[in-house]
Design a protein around this motif. Structure first.
Motif, mmCIF file in Angstrom:
data_model
loop_
_atom_site.group_PDB
_atom_site.id
_atom_site.type_symbol
_atom_site.label_atom_id
_atom_site.label_comp_id
_atom_site.label_asym_id
_atom_site.label_seq_id
_atom_site.Cartn_x
_atom_site.Cartn_y
_atom_site.Cartn_z
ATOM 1 N N HIS A 111 0.795 -1.228 0.000
ATOM 2 C CA HIS A 111 0.000 0.000 0.000
ATOM 3 C C HIS A 111 0.829 1.281 0.000
ATOM 4 O O HIS A 111 0.269 2.368 0.133
ATOM 5 C CB HIS A 111 -0.923 0.003 1.225
ATOM 6 N N ASN A 113 2.518 4.696 -0.722
ATOM 7 C CA ASN A 113 2.157 5.849 -1.552
ATOM 8 C C ASN A 113 0.689 5.883 -1.950
ATOM 9 O O ASN A 113 0.313 6.614 -2.858
ATOM 10 C CB ASN A 113 3.051 5.960 -2.790
ATOM 11 N N GLU A 114 -0.161 5.116 -1.268
ATOM 12 C CA GLU A 114 -1.607 5.230 -1.461
ATOM 13 C C GLU A 114 -2.126 6.213 -0.422
ATOM 14 O O GLU A 114 -1.649 6.249 0.714
ATOM 15 C CB GLU A 114 -2.305 3.882 -1.245
ATOM 16 N N TYR A 115 -3.116 7.019 -0.823
ATOM 17 C CA TYR A 115 -3.725 7.909 0.154
ATOM 18 C C TYR A 115 -4.523 7.073 1.140
ATOM 19 O O TYR A 115 -5.208 6.125 0.761
ATOM 20 C CB TYR A 115 -4.627 8.937 -0.524
ATOM 21 N N TYR A 116 -4.421 7.437 2.409
ATOM 22 C CA TYR A 116 -5.102 6.676 3.455
ATOM 23 C C TYR A 116 -6.542 7.150 3.597
ATOM 24 O O TYR A 116 -6.831 8.342 3.622
ATOM 25 C CB TYR A 116 -4.374 6.843 4.795
#
Length: 164
Positions: A111, A113-116
């Motif tokens: 996950h 660099n995925e926006y949380y």
């Protein structure tokens, strides 16, 4: 693990206790040999092999996926998706293994660099103030989310960076 060793583990909080090692040798070796043979012959693994997998074996696949994900993280240049110069040749083998697992029905989701989003099905271990970001972003994956034939066998564990 001996009885006294198990007893000593009870003095620590649950998240710091060691689990007894899993014994994969008896049940998994024949299946792994079949998978290796099909890979060696450049064929897709037999899909029937994955239909008979039990809980201990799913744990095995989750551990293999976690190991591959951690290896991949250490081979990449920080903040990029490009391998380090000295890792380029080896990285191709890692990608090949990753693809083989995908073809066998094992999906590994790193996950980073995925926006949380609070609705995500992952476990957040920590929120860490981070420079240079404008919204919450997953900055480190401790364990990837792993799916076997579309069914989650391991929930991801991440560290989320928050704007300062």
């Amino acid at each position: 693990m001996s009885f006294s060793a198990k007893l000593r583990q009870l003095k620590f909080p649950k998240e710091f206790r060691f689990l007894p090692p899993l014994d994969y040798s008896q049940k998994l070796m024949p299946k792994l040999d079949d998978i290796n043979e099909s890979i060696r012959d450049y064929q897709k693994p037999n899909p029937n092999l994955l239909n008979t997998i039990d809980v201990d074996e799913t744990q095995f696949f989750a551990e293999v996926a976690t190991g591959l994900c951690r290896l991949k993280q250490r081979m990449l240049e920080p903040g990029t998706a490009h391998p380090l110069e000295e890792m380029r040749r080896i990285y191709r083998h890692l990608e090949s293994t990753w693809e083989t697992l995908n073809e066998a029905g094992i999906e590994i989701m790193d996950h980073i660099n995925e926006y949380y989003d609070p609705g995500m099905s992952i476990s957040v271990l920590a929120f860490q103030p981070t420079k240079g970001i404008s919204r919450e972003l997953i900055i480190e994956t401790i364990k990837p989310t792993v799916y076997l034939k579309g069914k989650r066998i391991q929930m991801g564990e991440v560290i989320v960076g928050t704007p300062e």
